[in-house]
Design a protein around this motif. Structure first.
Motif, PDB file in Angstrom:
ATOM      1  N   TRP A   4     -45.820  30.582   4.811  1.00 21.08           N
ATOM      2  CA  TRP A   4     -44.730  30.402   3.855  1.00 21.08           C
ATOM      3  C   TRP A   4     -44.591  31.601   2.930  1.00 21.08           C
ATOM      4  CZ3 TRP A   4     -41.435  26.991   5.379  1.00 21.08           C
ATOM      5  CH2 TRP A   4     -41.876  25.914   6.156  1.00 21.08           C
ATOM      6  N   VAL A   5     -45.702  32.238   2.575  1.00 21.14           N
ATOM      7  CA  VAL A   5     -45.618  33.492   1.822  1.00 21.14           C
ATOM      8  C   VAL A   5     -44.914  34.550   2.672  1.00 21.14           C
ATOM      9  CG1 VAL A   5     -46.972  35.364   0.808  1.00 21.14           C
ATOM     10  CG2 VAL A   5     -47.675  32.991   0.455  1.00 21.14           C
ATOM     11  N   THR A   6     -45.292  34.607   3.947  1.00 21.58           N
ATOM     12  CA  THR A   6     -44.708  35.597   4.861  1.00 21.58           C
ATOM     13  C   THR A   6     -43.218  35.354   5.053  1.00 21.58           C
ATOM     14  OG1 THR A   6     -46.845  35.686   5.996  1.00 21.58           O
ATOM     15  CG2 THR A   6     -44.960  36.638   7.141  1.00 21.58           C
ATOM     16  N   LEU A   7     -42.823  34.101   5.202  1.00 22.27           N
ATOM     17  CA  LEU A   7     -41.406  33.781   5.365  1.00 22.27           C
ATOM     18  C   LEU A   7     -40.618  34.114   4.108  1.00 22.27           C
ATOM     19  CD1 LEU A   7     -41.825  30.382   7.245  1.00 22.27           C
ATOM     20  CD2 LEU A   7     -40.894  32.497   8.216  1.00 22.27           C
ATOM     21  N   GLY A   8     -41.269  34.023   2.936  1.00 22.54           N
ATOM     22  CA  GLY A   8     -40.612  34.433   1.705  1.00 22.54           C
ATOM     23  C   GLY A   8     -40.256  35.916   1.736  1.00 22.54           C
ATOM     24  N   LEU A   9     -41.172  36.727   2.290  1.00 23.42           N
ATOM     25  CA  LEU A   9     -40.875  38.145   2.452  1.00 23.42           C
ATOM     26  C   LEU A   9     -39.660  38.341   3.352  1.00 23.42           C
ATOM     27  CD1 LEU A   9     -41.889  41.236   2.267  1.00 23.42           C
ATOM     28  CD2 LEU A   9     -42.896  40.763   4.489  1.00 23.42           C
ATOM     29  N   LEU A  10     -39.629  37.621   4.475  1.00 26.00           N
ATOM     30  CA  LEU A  10     -38.531  37.777   5.435  1.00 26.00           C
ATOM     31  C   LEU A  10     -37.219  37.252   4.870  1.00 26.00           C
ATOM     32  CD1 LEU A  10     -40.350  36.781   8.761  1.00 26.00           C
ATOM     33  CD2 LEU A  10     -40.107  39.042   7.703  1.00 26.00           C
ATOM     34  N   ALA A  11     -37.289  36.271   3.978  1.00 27.33           N
ATOM     35  CA  ALA A  11     -36.056  35.737   3.378  1.00 27.33           C
ATOM     36  C   ALA A  11     -35.328  36.785   2.560  1.00 27.33           C
ATOM     37  CB  ALA A  11     -36.378  34.521   2.507  1.00 27.33           C
ATOM     38  N   GLY A  12     -36.045  37.798   2.072  1.00 25.45           N
ATOM     39  CA  GLY A  12     -35.431  38.837   1.269  1.00 25.45           C
ATOM     40  C   GLY A  12     -34.702  39.905   2.070  1.00 25.45           C
ATOM     41  N   LEU A  13     -34.788  39.828   3.412  1.00 21.90           N
ATOM     42  CA  LEU A  13     -34.103  40.812   4.253  1.00 21.90           C
ATOM     43  C   LEU A  13     -32.655  40.380   4.480  1.00 21.90           C
ATOM     44  CD1 LEU A  13     -36.869  41.332   6.970  1.00 21.90           C
ATOM     45  CD2 LEU A  13     -36.481  42.681   4.890  1.00 21.90           C
ATOM     46  N   ASP A  14     -31.815  41.347   4.785  1.00 24.80           N
ATOM     47  CA  ASP A  14     -30.398  41.064   5.056  1.00 24.80           C
ATOM     48  C   ASP A  14     -30.248  40.663   6.525  1.00 24.80           C
ATOM     49  OD1 ASP A  14     -27.660  40.876   5.061  1.00 24.80           O
ATOM     50  OD2 ASP A  14     -27.343  43.040   5.257  1.00 24.80           O
ATOM     51  N   THR A  15     -30.577  39.410   6.824  1.00 21.85           N
ATOM     52  CA  THR A  15     -30.450  38.896   8.194  1.00 21.85           C
ATOM     53  C   THR A  15     -29.809  37.516   8.155  1.00 21.85           C
ATOM     54  OG1 THR A  15     -32.518  37.613   8.392  1.00 21.85           O
ATOM     55  CG2 THR A  15     -32.671  40.004   8.691  1.00 21.85           C
ATOM     56  N   ASP A  16     -29.452  37.034   9.348  1.00 20.50           N
ATOM     57  CA  ASP A  16     -28.949  35.667   9.495  1.00 20.50           C
ATOM     58  C   ASP A  16     -29.996  34.748  10.099  1.00 20.50           C
ATOM     59  OD1 ASP A  16     -26.405  36.298   8.532  1.00 20.50           O
ATOM     60  OD2 ASP A  16     -25.715  36.966  10.497  1.00 20.50           O
ATOM     61  N   LEU A  17     -31.228  35.178  10.168  1.00 23.17           N
ATOM     62  CA  LEU A  17     -32.267  34.438  10.873  1.00 23.17           C
ATOM     63  C   LEU A  17     -32.638  33.142  10.160  1.00 23.17           C
ATOM     64  CD1 LEU A  17     -34.627  37.467  11.604  1.00 23.17           C
ATOM     65  CD2 LEU A  17     -33.230  36.262  13.303  1.00 23.17           C
ATOM     66  N   ARG A  18     -32.750  32.062  10.944  1.00 21.76           N
ATOM     67  CA  ARG A  18     -33.395  30.857  10.429  1.00 21.76           C
ATOM     68  C   ARG A  18     -34.886  31.124  10.329  1.00 21.76           C
ATOM     69  NH1 ARG A  18     -32.641  26.647  14.618  1.00 21.76           N
ATOM     70  NH2 ARG A  18     -33.589  25.270  13.073  1.00 21.76           N
ATOM     71  N   LEU A  19     -35.539  30.504   9.345  1.00 19.08           N
ATOM     72  CA  LEU A  19     -36.937  30.808   9.061  1.00 19.08           C
ATOM     73  C   LEU A  19     -37.724  29.518   8.880  1.00 19.08           C
ATOM     74  CD1 LEU A  19     -36.245  33.575   6.370  1.00 19.08           C
ATOM     75  CD2 LEU A  19     -36.901  33.967   8.754  1.00 19.08           C
ATOM     76  N   GLY A  20     -38.877  29.439   9.558  1.00 20.83           N
ATOM     77  CA  GLY A  20     -39.700  28.244   9.409  1.00 20.83           C
ATOM     78  C   GLY A  20     -40.991  28.342  10.184  1.00 20.83           C
ATOM     79  N   THR A  21     -41.687  27.227  10.283  1.00 14.79           N
ATOM     80  CA  THR A  21     -42.977  27.187  10.964  1.00 14.79           C
ATOM     81  C   THR A  21     -42.893  26.322  12.218  1.00 14.79           C
ATOM     82  OG1 THR A  21     -43.648  25.294   9.604  1.00 14.79           O
ATOM     83  CG2 THR A  21     -44.327  27.495   8.863  1.00 14.79           C
ATOM     84  N   LEU A  22     -43.736  26.662  13.166  1.00 14.71           N
ATOM     85  CA  LEU A  22     -43.929  25.826  14.352  1.00 14.71           C
ATOM     86  C   LEU A  22     -45.414  25.885  14.722  1.00 14.71           C
ATOM     87  CD1 LEU A  22     -41.943  24.245  16.250  1.00 14.71           C
ATOM     88  CD2 LEU A  22     -42.380  26.058  17.891  1.00 14.71           C
TER      89      LEU A  22
END
Length: 483
Positions: free
Chosen positions: A233-251
């Protein structure tokens, strides 16, 4: 088993469709044990070696293409039985090349087959064509070759993908959504830079999202225990700050790692920071070692599944409107003051395929259920999931079907098998290749479309076992069918 007269195009076709190591040619073996391909005195030794090679590859479950004339019914029977004993599908490929064409090709050879012999071969081929249909092959295919490059009915090689467009971002995706699952992190001295480069490549090439595993120690199925696996979740927070349309989550996130309310808060925060792109995969957890190592309880499976139900119910309560008290079947909360609320409603995916309890939880509470990508297993699990939906009074269409796929994807057949050899460890190559659907991008693309069309799969989570960086994301990109 290739069947056709000299000059019918068998060797050319085999070279176009298969790796050199997969083709066993009687002519080539005559050159090994004799003075050259036309050394007929070496035929007995060449065919003895041919049978030895066929038997060895078949025992290991490996593809073997027998390139001989194939006109002798006894030889066809013997080779077919070798395949049968090994449990392999046996296919006869008939080369329907007009006699004038094969004669033209024969005439320009260094050592042409005598005209009379070639005529006899064509006569024998006419008999073989009739006989093969009744010999018990699993399939009989026909290649039509009239001097142009070989074209086969029903078995043509897929065209090579064209170079990717400058960006696939925002283009509609044929077939299911494909989400890149990142499970290994060979990030060197710049972890954040490596993560950004992979995410930007995934967005550029048209992937629908990125999913991270949620483990405390790297799992043995992926890498060594001392290799890095970051908190997701910390890592996904980093990715959320990028200019992308990617869905983000865990599996998937084990419900044993975090209290349900904390998971609700974490996912809601990610959803707000990403503009509504968060999802969460949840499971009961399975690896006792990481729990013990980090001082976490690891209760019996029944209790962990109870926790899974409790967690999903808590998420629903804390993501709902208002701050009122909540009293449910497993959860009682004095208030539901949980801000920020998610932008939308993050998708809750239940990971796991336990038929008695896990699939019932998915049917009753989840937005989606993640199942195996193997089609036989998927078919069985879907039947159980639908039965649970009926039992709890829920429309099965309300539970999306997702799968996790761990493919070996090569740029061509040689590259694919190099990757198989590098990755397989002590597993037999053919077993590893089947387990990971080893092949090139077009084959995976068709498989994913079939999963969508025949099984209703909405999302394929793809985890490359050899993902090292953005170049590997680009190698996987043609699977999406956008390029």
């Amino acid at each position: 088993m290739l069947v056709g007269p000299s000059g019918s195009g068998k060797s050319t076709w085999a070279a176009q469709h298969y790796r050199q190591q997969e083709v066993v040619s009687s002519d080539a073996l005559r050159a090994v044990v004799g003075s050259g391909e036309s050394d007929l005195d070496a035929s007995a030794d060449a065919f003895a070696l041919l049978h030895q090679i066929v038997a060895g590859r078949a025992r290991r479950g490996l593809t073997v293409v027998v390139d001989t004339l194939g006109l002798d019914p006894d030889l066809r029977d013997r080779l077919r039985e070798q395949g049968r004993l090994a449990g392999l599908p046996c296919v006869a490929v008939l080369f329907e090349t007009p006699e004038p064409v094969s004669r033209q090709r024969n005439a320009v050879r260094d050592r042409p087959v005598p005209a009379r012999v070639l005529g006899q071969q064509h006569a024998a081929f006419a008999l073989a064509r009739e006989a093969v249909a009744g010999e018990g092959w699993d399939e009989v295919r026909h290649v039509v070759d009239s001097a142009a490059p070989t074209q086969e009915r029903g078995l043509a090689a897929a065209p090579s993908p064209s170079p990717a467009a400058p960006s696939e971002r925002g283009r509609p995706r044929p077939g299911p959504d494909v989400v890149l699952q990142v499970s290994r992190f060979p990030w060197g001295a710049d972890p954040a830079g490596w993560l950004r480069s992979v995410a930007i490549a995934a967005d550029h090439h048209g992937f629908a999202g990125i999913a991270l595993m949620d483990h405390l120690i790297q799992i043995p199925q992926v890498d060594r225990a001392w290799e890095p696996i970051p908190e997701p979740w910390v890592t996904l927070g980093l990715l959320a700050g990028l200019d992308t349309d990617l869905r983000l989550g865990t599996l998937v996130s084990p419900v044993t790692f975090r209290a349900p309310g904390i998971i609700a808060k974490t996912v809601a925060t990610l959803d707000v920071l990403s503009g509504g792109r968060a999802f969460v995969g949840l499971g009961a957890g399975w690896w006792e070692r990481e729990h013990r190592a980090f001082g976490l309880p690891f209760p019996p499976a029944t209790e962990r599944l109870d926790q899974l139900e409790t967690c999903i119910e808590t998420l629903h309560a804390l993501w709902d409107k208002g701050t009122k008290a909540y009293a449910g079947s497993r959860v009682t909360l004095p208030e539901t003051t949980a801000y920020p609320r998610p932008v939308g409603r993050p998708q809750v995916i239940v990971g796991g395929s336990g038929e008695r309890r896990t699939l019932r939880i998915a049917a009753a509470l989840a937005d989606a259920c993640n199942l195996p990508s193997d089609e036989d297993a998927l078919s069985r699990k879907l039947a159980v999931l639908r039965a649970h939906c009926a039992a709890v009074g829920r429309d099965p269409s309300q539970v999306a079907v997702t799968v996790l796929d761990l493919p070996v994807v090569g740029t061509d057949r040689d590259d694919t098998w190099r990757r198989v050899e590098r990755l397989r460890g002590r597993t037999a190559a053919a077993v590893f290749a089947r387990r990971h659907h080893a092949g090139e991008a077009p084959a995976h693309r068709e498989r994913y479309r079939r999963l969508a069309d025949e099984f209703g799969v909405s999302t394929v989570f793809v985890g490359l076992p050899d993902l090292d960086g953005p170049d590997d994301v680009a190698r996987l990109a043609p699977v999406l069918g956008l390029s």
